[in-house]
Design a protein around this motif. Structure first.
Motif, mmCIF file in Angstrom:
data_model
loop_
_atom_site.group_PDB
_atom_site.id
_atom_site.type_symbol
_atom_site.label_atom_id
_atom_site.label_comp_id
_atom_site.label_asym_id
_atom_site.label_seq_id
_atom_site.Cartn_x
_atom_site.Cartn_y
_atom_site.Cartn_z
ATOM 1 N N ARG A 1 0.818 -1.216 0.000
ATOM 2 C CA ARG A 1 0.000 0.000 0.000
ATOM 3 C C ARG A 1 0.852 1.265 0.000
ATOM 4 N NH1 ARG A 1 -2.786 -3.468 3.556
ATOM 5 N NH2 ARG A 1 -4.867 -4.023 2.797
ATOM 6 N N ALA A 2 2.103 1.156 0.419
ATOM 7 C CA ALA A 2 2.987 2.323 0.470
ATOM 8 C C ALA A 2 3.444 2.758 -0.916
ATOM 9 C CB ALA A 2 4.204 2.024 1.347
ATOM 10 N N GLY A 3 3.239 1.921 -1.926
ATOM 11 C CA GLY A 3 3.658 2.287 -3.272
ATOM 12 C C GLY A 3 5.166 2.310 -3.431
ATOM 13 N N THR A 4 5.614 3.036 -4.441
ATOM 14 C CA THR A 4 7.041 3.109 -4.781
ATOM 15 C C THR A 4 7.590 4.480 -4.448
ATOM 16 O OG1 THR A 4 6.668 1.553 -6.597
ATOM 17 C CG2 THR A 4 8.726 2.802 -6.634
ATOM 18 N N SER A 5 8.785 4.513 -3.873
ATOM 19 C CA SER A 5 9.401 5.771 -3.472
ATOM 20 C C SER A 5 9.922 6.547 -4.683
ATOM 21 C CB SER A 5 10.549 5.504 -2.499
ATOM 22 O OG SER A 5 11.220 6.710 -2.177
#
Length: 406
Positions: free
Chosen positions: A160-164
């Motif tokens: 859920r944090a996705g990609t930085s």
């Protein structure tokens, strides 16, 4: 010598009796054979259901938690099942609903909730037709005071944090440092003070409004926690060191600056409703909310309290007399305006009776006027209709004020 002769016993049976006994024997043989050939179907297996629940068991105060699990019928994940998440304080017997969602493909379900304290949780699926319901095992989540870095929060959030898109460190007054991680799904803001390290999520339309204001280096400052969502109108409220942002499903985000966060939250929600026009007299979305067709100026005030998460501060009543009685009895009458106060007016001056008949939320004032947001009031541009509008009232017009304990 006797003239009679001895006869065997079967010779005494009449000729008509012998065929009947033969038929009975034949029927018995046929019945026995038929019973032997019968195949008894197996008993129908009972439907079984199961429900699981997983989450972060050691959150930090101010974080929202993702709860997830799987709903299965006869061992197979099933979609479109209503799943409720309930919580309670440990040792209590009273459960409160945190929200409802539906299972997706494979039976997977997920729901996010921002708790105010350490709670015990369960997931619940009600019975439907011949399919029994299910309860998950109970799970306990307990707030801990450990450091929460960006890396730690990403580990908990998982996919859920996705990609930085890269980290950035800035100096912000009131902190030792602030680190940003602008990711594909959210902005993560790590705030380091002398007391602790915390990382907060800023998402969706609130993220857009926050970055437009310069993020932590801008007017709003740094986040004080994750957004509180699942409010009325699918609303979300998030606090920052110098203000609040409110967003809902129908309007663009409302940004307000200041330090009195509870009052700002109420006013932000009220501002999001300005411009609403009721379709008919005493028929409005706020009447629908409480299920009445009464005059709705006070009902609007109650709705604003509930939609901002302050339903215990501004109580809900379906009519003006009950709302007014509660306000005066519980809060007392005040003679001067203040931001966030509720002003009471006598708008029926021609009837010769001095009594409060209308209410408005005070959002500003000067020496000669007060500025309000009012429900069930005329459109100031036309003087007609009924809706939610900004109003400027003479300072002498309110009969008195009450101060909700935000």
């Amino acid at each position: 010598m006797s003239l009679g002769t001895h006869r065997p016993a079967d010779a005494l049976t009449t000729p008509s009796a012998r065929p009947r006994r033969t038929v009975r024997r034949a029927l018995a043989l046929v019945l026995t054979a038929a019973l032997a050939l019968l195949v008894v179907p197996p008993a129908h297996a009972a439907t079984t259901t199961s429900l699981t629940l997983t989450m972060d068991k050691t959150p930090r105060s101010g974080e929202s938690i993702w709860f997830s699990g799987t709903w299965k019928v006869n061992g197979k994940g099933t979609s479109n099942k209503s799943i409720s998440l309930d919580y309670r304080r440990k040792g209590s017997t009273r459960w409160t609903s945190a929200g409802v969602t539906r299972s997706r493909t494979g039976g997977a379900w997920a729901l996010r909730f921002k708790p105010a304290a350490s709670y015990e949780y369960r997931a619940r699926a009600e019975a439907w037709g011949s399919t029994p319901g299910a309860l998950s095992p109970y799970r306990q989540a307990t707030f801990v005071s450990n450091k929460r870095s960006i890396e730690s929060r990403v580990n908990v959030l998982g996919w859920r944090a996705g990609t930085s898109n890269g980290l950035r460190t800035v100096d912000v007054p009131g902190t030792q440092k602030v680190r940003y991680d602008s990711r594909t799904t959210m902005l993560l803001v790590e705030v380091t003070t002398s007391e602790r390290v915390r990382t907060w999520t800023v998402e969706g339309e609130i993220r857009k409004a926050y970055t437009a204001k310069g993020s932590a280096k801008g007017e709003l400052g740094y986040p004080l926690g994750d957004a509180r969502c699942r409010l009325l109108d699918d609303g979300c409220l998030q606090r920052f060191s110098n203000g609040v942002i409110y967003d809902n499903a129908f309007k663009s985000p409302v940004v307000l600056l200041g330090k009195k966060h509870s009052v700002l939250e109420v006013i932000a929600v009220a501002r999001s409703q300005v411009g609403y026009a009721a379709p008919a007299s005493n028929i409005s979305r706020y009447n629908t909310w409480v299920g009445t067709t009464n005059a709705w100026c006070s009902i609007f005030q109650s709705w604003v309290g509930a939609a901002s998460g302050h339903e215990s501060t501004i109580r809900t009543y379906g009519n003006f007399p009950d709302f007014h009685s509660w306000a005066v009895r519980s809060l007392g009458r005040k003679s001067a305006p203040t931001i966030g106060a509720i002003a009471f007016f006598d708008t029926h001056t021609s009837d010769g009776v001095s009594a409060a008949t209308h209410a408005g939320l005070v959002i500003g004032y000067s020496s000669s006027a007060i500025y309000t947001i009012e429900g069930n009031t005329s459109n100031p541009a036309t003087g007609t209709g009924r809706g939610v509008y900004y109003k400027t009232r003479p300072r002498s017009m309110p009969m008195y004020y009450v101060y909700p304990q935000y």
